[in-house]
Design an enzyme around this catalytic site. Structure first.
Site, PDB file in Angstrom:
ATOM      1  N   LYS A 178       0.806  -1.225   0.000  1.00  0.00           N
ATOM      2  CA  LYS A 178       0.000   0.000   0.000  1.00  0.00           C
ATOM      3  C   LYS A 178       0.840   1.276   0.000  1.00  0.00           C
ATOM      4  O   LYS A 178       0.384   2.311  -0.492  1.00  0.00           O
ATOM      5  CB  LYS A 178      -0.965   0.001   1.184  1.00  0.00           C
ATOM      6  CG  LYS A 178      -2.103  -1.002   1.046  1.00  0.00           C
ATOM      7  CD  LYS A 178      -3.144  -0.815   2.131  1.00  0.00           C
ATOM      8  CE  LYS A 178      -4.329  -1.746   1.932  1.00  0.00           C
ATOM      9  NZ  LYS A 178      -5.428  -1.492   2.888  1.00  0.00           N
ATOM     10  N   ASP A 182     -10.320   2.944   1.342  1.00  0.00           N
ATOM     11  CA  ASP A 182     -10.538   2.429   2.691  1.00  0.00           C
ATOM     12  C   ASP A 182     -11.251   3.453   3.571  1.00  0.00           C
ATOM     13  O   ASP A 182     -12.109   3.100   4.383  1.00  0.00           O
ATOM     14  CB  ASP A 182      -9.204   2.053   3.342  1.00  0.00           C
ATOM     15  CG  ASP A 182      -8.642   0.744   2.826  1.00  0.00           C
ATOM     16  OD1 ASP A 182      -9.431  -0.108   2.393  1.00  0.00           O
ATOM     17  OD2 ASP A 182      -7.404   0.568   2.865  1.00  0.00           O
TER      18      ASP A 182
END
Length: 285
Positions: free
Chosen positions: A67, A104
């Site tokens: 990420k 997210d």
């Protein structure tokens, strides 16, 4: 060949993303595919270089440990992803450039939207955990004007995370063990307030010990939100329901972030008329 998107990570076999995205693809009858691709850290640059040359590839979701590692390999960053410092969705633009997003944060907030639509005198979130998932959660809550109490094994790390993600906020860092012990603190009138307890740690996950949390730290009317998905019904959520608290499980965030990414990949709104009941049944079977 039909258009396609992927999820990448190391490991990747445990990912539920293919089941989610392919469920929506099938329901909409799209000529598209979504698959998992095992990409090791030393193969990340080569993977993106190959995919950016493929016009059928619409992008990928990014899971651990990539990420943050993908960021230098991208051409552009969405402002929210830049603030969070992590990317979980990469989109290939028509000219082959790659843009990084973070869905997210939106996925985490999605089940809270009806609550957040109300006006509150005060909003406080007690967030337990300082790992990768906490970054998006902290950034999302700060944008919704929450005062955050961030608890971690290392309070200095928690303080640094708060200062990085919302340096102007009046937030607090504390040791995780603080919430394990009973408190005799008497909460004031919580009418007009919004209180969240968020487990952003792996504690409570299968193979991990339970989250040490005593509910004397939860103000009346708190919402208890656990982002763990395996098991879905964690010890924290079970105990919270027994004590009469409203609860949110980890599939809320998982499906919510996937829905936002799906629209970016395929230009279609995923079908969610049944509040994801059928999809949830598939994911928990």
């Amino acid at each position: 060949m039909s258009i396609y998107a992927e999820v990448i990570g190391d490991p990747i076999a445990q990912s539920k993303s293919p089941a989610i995205h392919n469920f929506w693809i099938d329901r909409l009858g799209l000529d598209a595919k979504y698959r998992a691709c095992h990409v090791k850290p030393d193969g990340l640059a080569a993977y993106l270089a190959e995919r950016r040359a493929d016009p059928d590839w619409r992008g990928c979701n990014v899971t651990m440990p990539h990420k943050q590692a993908v960021i230098p390999l991208l051409d552009r960053m969405d402002p929210l992803a830049e603030t969070i410092g992590a990317v979980n969705t990469i989109i290939r633009e028509d000219d082959g450039t790659l843009t990084g997003f973070n869905t997210d944060a939106g996925g985490f907030l999605e089940p809270l939207r009806p609550v957040l639509a109300r006006k509150h005198l005060f909003r406080m979130a007690r967030v337990l955990g300082t790992g990768g998932a906490a970054r998006a959660i902290i950034a999302a809550l700060a944008r919704e004007h929450f005062v955050i109490v961030l608890a971690g094994r290392n309070p200095a790390k928690a303080r640094a995370l708060l200062d990085e993600l919302d340096p102007m906020g009046e937030h607090h860092a504390i040791d995780l063990d603080h919430f394990a012990d009973i408190t005799e603190f008497t909460f004031d009138d919580r009418e007009g307030c919004c209180d969240l307890i968020v487990n952003a740690s792996p504690l409570g996950m299968e193979g991990q010990p339970p989250l040490p949390f005593d509910f004397s730290h939860a103000p009346p009317g708190s919402i208890i939100y656990d982002i763990v998905t395996h098991p879905l019904d964690t010890p924290l959520l079970t105990a919270a329901r027994e004590k009469g608290f409203e609860t949110l499980d980890g599939l809320n965030m998982l499906i919510g972030q996937a829905a936002e990414a799906f629209e970016r990949f395929f230009g279609a709104v995923p079908p969610r008329e049944d509040d994801d009941a059928e999809l949830r049944a598939i994911l928990t079977s």
